[in-house]
Design a protein around this motif. Structure first.
Motif, PDB file in Angstrom:
ATOM      1  N   CYS A  94       0.925  -1.292   0.051  1.00  0.00           N
ATOM      2  CA  CYS A  94      -0.054   0.061   0.239  1.00  0.00           C
ATOM      3  C   CYS A  94       1.086   1.302  -0.066  1.00  0.00           C
ATOM      4  O   CYS A  94       2.008   1.111   0.377  1.00  0.00           O
ATOM      5  N   SER A  95       0.473   2.384  -0.460  1.00  0.00           N
ATOM      6  CA  SER A  95       1.255   3.577  -0.335  1.00  0.00           C
ATOM      7  C   SER A  95       0.020   4.751   0.270  1.00  0.00           C
ATOM      8  O   SER A  95      -0.968   4.600   0.035  1.00  0.00           O
ATOM      9  N   LEU A  96       0.456   5.699   1.170  1.00  0.00           N
ATOM     10  CA  LEU A  96      -0.186   6.554   1.510  1.00  0.00           C
ATOM     11  C   LEU A  96       0.649   7.890   2.049  1.00  0.00           C
ATOM     12  O   LEU A  96       1.790   7.855   2.117  1.00  0.00           O
ATOM     13  N   TYR A  97      -0.341   8.849   2.179  1.00  0.00           N
ATOM     14  CA  TYR A  97       0.311  10.271   2.729  1.00  0.00           C
ATOM     15  C   TYR A  97       0.630   9.976   4.082  1.00  0.00           C
ATOM     16  O   TYR A  97      -0.209   9.636   4.858  1.00  0.00           O
ATOM     17  N   ILE A  98       1.817  10.602   4.585  1.00  0.00           N
ATOM     18  CA  ILE A  98       2.126  10.761   5.950  1.00  0.00           C
ATOM     19  C   ILE A  98       2.332  12.116   6.521  1.00  0.00           C
ATOM     20  O   ILE A  98       2.405  13.018   5.534  1.00  0.00           O
ATOM     21  N   ARG A  99       2.173  12.290   7.832  1.00  0.00           N
ATOM     22  CA  ARG A  99       2.111  13.800   8.156  1.00  0.00           C
ATOM     23  C   ARG A  99       3.069  13.662   9.448  1.00  0.00           C
ATOM     24  O   ARG A  99       3.484  12.809  10.099  1.00  0.00           O
ATOM     25  N   ASN A 100       3.556  15.008   9.945  1.00  0.00           N
ATOM     26  CA  ASN A 100       4.444  15.185  11.043  1.00  0.00           C
ATOM     27  C   ASN A 100       3.654  14.647  12.342  1.00  0.00           C
ATOM     28  O   ASN A 100       2.755  14.970  12.443  1.00  0.00           O
ATOM     29  N   GLY A 101       4.548  13.700  13.246  1.00  0.00           N
ATOM     30  CA  GLY A 101       3.947  13.344  14.277  1.00  0.00           C
ATOM     31  C   GLY A 101       3.791  11.998  13.987  1.00  0.00           C
ATOM     32  O   GLY A 101       3.284  11.075  14.974  1.00  0.00           O
ATOM     33  N   ASP A 102       3.439  11.314  12.956  1.00  0.00           N
ATOM     34  CA  ASP A 102       2.830   9.840  12.767  1.00  0.00           C
ATOM     35  C   ASP A 102       3.972   9.008  13.209  1.00  0.00           C
ATOM     36  O   ASP A 102       5.121   9.193  13.238  1.00  0.00           O
ATOM     37  N   ILE A 103       3.556   7.939  13.634  1.00  0.00           N
ATOM     38  CA  ILE A 103       4.419   6.801  14.190  1.00  0.00           C
ATOM     39  C   ILE A 103       4.398   5.676  13.310  1.00  0.00           C
ATOM     40  O   ILE A 103       3.188   5.071  13.322  1.00  0.00           O
ATOM     41  N   LEU A 104       5.504   5.056  12.877  1.00  0.00           N
ATOM     42  CA  LEU A 104       5.209   3.646  12.255  1.00  0.00           C
ATOM     43  C   LEU A 104       5.960   2.813  13.016  1.00  0.00           C
ATOM     44  O   LEU A 104       6.921   3.003  13.996  1.00  0.00           O
ATOM     45  N   LEU A 105       5.250   1.386  12.883  1.00  0.00           N
ATOM     46  CA  LEU A 105       5.662   0.366  13.731  1.00  0.00           C
ATOM     47  C   LEU A 105       5.587  -0.867  12.944  1.00  0.00           C
ATOM     48  O   LEU A 105       4.707  -1.330  12.026  1.00  0.00           O
ATOM     49  N   ILE A 106       6.859  -1.423  12.790  1.00  0.00           N
ATOM     50  CA  ILE A 106       6.856  -3.147  12.355  1.00  0.00           C
ATOM     51  C   ILE A 106       7.252  -3.980  13.427  1.00  0.00           C
ATOM     52  O   ILE A 106       8.072  -3.475  14.369  1.00  0.00           O
ATOM     53  N   CYS A 107       6.601  -5.035  13.399  1.00  0.00           N
ATOM     54  CA  CYS A 107       6.618  -6.040  14.581  1.00  0.00           C
ATOM     55  C   CYS A 107       6.495  -7.339  14.146  1.00  0.00           C
ATOM     56  O   CYS A 107       5.494  -7.702  13.183  1.00  0.00           O
ATOM     57  N   SER A 108       6.943  -8.334  14.830  1.00  0.00           N
ATOM     58  CA  SER A 108       6.826  -9.740  14.589  1.00  0.00           C
ATOM     59  C   SER A 108       5.547 -10.254  15.219  1.00  0.00           C
ATOM     60  O   SER A 108       4.843  -9.608  15.869  1.00  0.00           O
ATOM     61  N   ASP A 109       4.950 -11.528  14.592  1.00  0.00           N
ATOM     62  CA  ASP A 109       3.644 -11.890  15.209  1.00  0.00           C
ATOM     63  C   ASP A 109       3.653 -12.200  16.515  1.00  0.00           C
ATOM     64  O   ASP A 109       2.519 -12.416  17.183  1.00  0.00           O
ATOM     65  N   GLY A 110       4.890 -12.171  17.141  1.00  0.00           N
ATOM     66  CA  GLY A 110       4.919 -12.566  18.670  1.00  0.00           C
ATOM     67  C   GLY A 110       4.157 -11.270  19.585  1.00  0.00           C
ATOM     68  O   GLY A 110       3.861 -11.398  20.619  1.00  0.00           O
ATOM     69  N   VAL A 111       4.372  -9.985  18.607  1.00  0.00           N
ATOM     70  CA  VAL A 111       3.766  -8.800  19.237  1.00  0.00           C
ATOM     71  C   VAL A 111       2.168  -8.852  18.839  1.00  0.00           C
ATOM     72  O   VAL A 111       1.433  -8.564  19.760  1.00  0.00           O
ATOM     73  N   SER A 112       2.064  -8.948  17.605  1.00  0.00           N
ATOM     74  CA  SER A 112       0.841  -8.638  17.166  1.00  0.00           C
ATOM     75  C   SER A 112      -0.137  -9.815  17.471  1.00  0.00           C
ATOM     76  O   SER A 112      -1.590  -9.674  17.857  1.00  0.00           O
ATOM     77  N   ASP A 113       0.334 -10.993  17.759  1.00  0.00           N
ATOM     78  CA  ASP A 113      -0.700 -12.095  18.248  1.00  0.00           C
ATOM     79  C   ASP A 113      -1.054 -11.902  19.663  1.00  0.00           C
ATOM     80  O   ASP A 113      -2.061 -12.601  20.121  1.00  0.00           O
ATOM     81  N   THR A 114      -0.103 -11.040  20.432  1.00  0.00           N
ATOM     82  CA  THR A 114      -0.358 -11.199  21.664  1.00  0.00           C
ATOM     83  C   THR A 114      -1.048  -9.810  22.168  1.00  0.00           C
ATOM     84  O   THR A 114      -1.648  -9.992  23.113  1.00  0.00           O
ATOM     85  N   LEU A 115      -0.818  -8.925  21.700  1.00  0.00           N
ATOM     86  CA  LEU A 115      -1.364  -7.367  22.128  1.00  0.00           C
ATOM     87  C   LEU A 115      -2.460  -6.955  21.231  1.00  0.00           C
ATOM     88  O   LEU A 115      -2.214  -6.934  20.072  1.00  0.00           O
TER      89      LEU A 115
END
Length: 199
Positions: free
Chosen positions: A102-123
């Protein structure tokens, strides 16, 4: 990038004589625009002033069943194939199979997160959102997310990469350029990927 990484994983697999693979997640920023893509089940999130958005889509057998209408999202979360990848680095027939992107516009202050499924499956999403404070250092945010996942009993690899979008008056930029492939269990590094054995 993906084809080159895939060739490296396949070459390493032949060298050690074991089947190997890796999930993959990547962000590319150009001016005020973001391009994101993923293979497998590592996740990419974007936090804006409006909330938390998941930019990635799991490429698993369970998700394909959801997309076909065979099972519900709730059933997929409990399915024995929920972590069985349908696309990943290390596939011999990966060429011609596109990543989720995907592609999209980002703005000042936005936060990006990449994580493994050990995080996304738990939280849950609301728990991840609560950690992504605009006033905290990104390293502190990453540590908090990992600590939360451990306390919630995650038994999988925990990998977190975070960047905050900054605006210098000319263009949005990232504190760190991100191009990372996330993998599970084998602990063998090829390119920027953590590789795991496919059983």
């Amino acid at each position: 990038v993906i084809d080159k990484a895939n060739r490296r994983v396949l070459k390493r697999s032949r060298t050690i004589g074991e089947s190997m693979g890796s999930t993959f997640a990547m962000l590319v920023v150009s001016s005020k625009y973001l391009y994101a893509c993923n293979l497998g089940d590592s996740e990419i999130y974007l936090k804006t002033q409006y909330g938390l958005e998941r930019l990635s889509k799991p490429q698993t057998v369970a998700q394909e069943l959801v997309d076909s209408g065979a099972i519900s999202e709730s059933q997929a979360s409990r399915s024995y194939v929920r972590n069985q990848l349908s696309k990943y680095l290390g596939m011999k027939n990966l060429k011609g199979i596109g990543p989720n992107e995907c592609s999209l516009y980002i703005r000042n202050g936005d936060i990006l997160l990449i994580c493994s499924d050990g995080v996304s499956d738990t939280l849950a999403n609301h728990s991840i959102y609560a950690c992504l404070s605009p006033n905290r250092p990104v390293r502190e945010i990453a540590d908090t997310i990992i600590e939360k996942a451990i306390r919630k009993g995650s038994g999988d690899n925990l990998t977190v990469v975070i960047a905050r979008v900054l605006d210098d008056g000319r263009e949005a930029r990232l504190r760190r350029l991100l191009a990372i492939a996330l993998g599970i269990t084998a602990g063998i590094v090829a390119l920027t990927a953590l590789l795991f054995a496919i059983f």
